[in-house]
Design an enzyme around this catalytic site. Sequence first.
Site, PDB file in Angstrom:
ATOM      1  N   GLY A 121       0.811  -1.212   0.000  1.00 54.87           N
ATOM      2  CA  GLY A 121       0.000   0.000   0.000  1.00 54.87           C
ATOM      3  C   GLY A 121       0.844   1.261   0.000  1.00 54.87           C
ATOM      4  O   GLY A 121       1.311   1.722  -1.042  1.00 54.87           O
ATOM      5  N   CYS A 122       1.046   1.838   1.185  1.00 54.96           N
ATOM      6  CA  CYS A 122       1.705   3.137   1.276  1.00 54.96           C
ATOM      7  C   CYS A 122       3.180   3.092   0.903  1.00 54.96           C
ATOM      8  O   CYS A 122       3.713   4.063   0.367  1.00 54.96           O
ATOM      9  CB  CYS A 122       1.508   3.717   2.669  1.00 54.96           C
ATOM     10  SG  CYS A 122      -0.227   4.075   3.047  1.00 54.96           S
ATOM     11  N   VAL A 123       3.853   1.979   1.173  1.00 51.27           N
ATOM     12  CA  VAL A 123       5.252   1.864   0.753  1.00 51.27           C
ATOM     13  C   VAL A 123       5.337   1.832  -0.761  1.00 51.27           C
ATOM     14  O   VAL A 123       6.102   2.581  -1.377  1.00 51.27           O
ATOM     15  CB  VAL A 123       5.906   0.609   1.375  1.00 51.27           C
ATOM     16  CG1 VAL A 123       7.226   0.283   0.677  1.00 51.27           C
ATOM     17  CG2 VAL A 123       6.134   0.819   2.857  1.00 51.27           C
ATOM     18  N   THR A 152       4.499   5.200  -2.289  1.00 51.55           N
ATOM     19  CA  THR A 152       5.588   6.148  -2.064  1.00 51.55           C
ATOM     20  C   THR A 152       6.765   5.863  -2.984  1.00 51.55           C
ATOM     21  O   THR A 152       7.374   6.779  -3.548  1.00 51.55           O
ATOM     22  CB  THR A 152       6.029   6.097  -0.592  1.00 51.55           C
ATOM     23  OG1 THR A 152       4.918   6.489   0.245  1.00 51.55           O
ATOM     24  CG2 THR A 152       7.210   7.012  -0.326  1.00 51.55           C
TER      25      THR A 152
END
Length: 235
Positions: free
Chosen positions: A171-173, A176
């Site tokens: 997800g966020c990794v 990013t």
Amino acid sequence: MARIWEKYLDDRDAKIYSGAGLGTTYGLGKKPALLIVDVQYGFTGDGPEEIEDAIKAYPTSCGTASWKAIPYIRRVLETFREKGFPVIYTIIEGNKSGDNDRVAIKGQIFNHPLLLQGEKGTRVVEELAPKNGEVILSKKKPSAFYGTPLVSLLTAKGIDSVIVTGCTTSGCVRATVVDAFSNNYKVVVPEECVFDRGITTHAINLFDIQQKYGDVILTEQVISLLEALKNERGK
């Protein structure tokens, strides 16, 4: 050495990716920044317990996987502090007044009382607690870049590469990493420094990052690369 994703791939997969010329290594630049993505109690739980139990308190928790990763993240963090390189944290917070639909993920999970602004679930875990001068960015979407001044902060410090740690890998990794690549930063992901709810999604997303967007290498290798760089502290 076998990579974490290899058991999920067959011979055909390996041939296709290698035959396409994917998996290029870019390495680390001369002025890196450390991004610690969402390593907050809401994603770790209060301590190392199985995810089935951890989600009873924090529905977003990744259980024991997070607490296995935290000591590795701490080693990278300590090296950054010794070298004087920038450290930037992100957290996700639900609004105490207003709509939390689609904060970070589909649905309204950030309406949970422990995940609202200022509550414990939004705090960086004590083991990685920020020091003075280290930036904390609050975000509402997966990427650390989306809706935050991250690019401006990195530009001001002349950063050419980012080391991405934290959660979740899928997800966020990942979001990013893709945005960092899209902004032409070199990207390094220390394999043991990221975590997810499920091992399969974790492993396959690391494989995909390695093939397309960044270098996924072991934490020991990352520290060696950092130690070879000139110190920023004391300039």
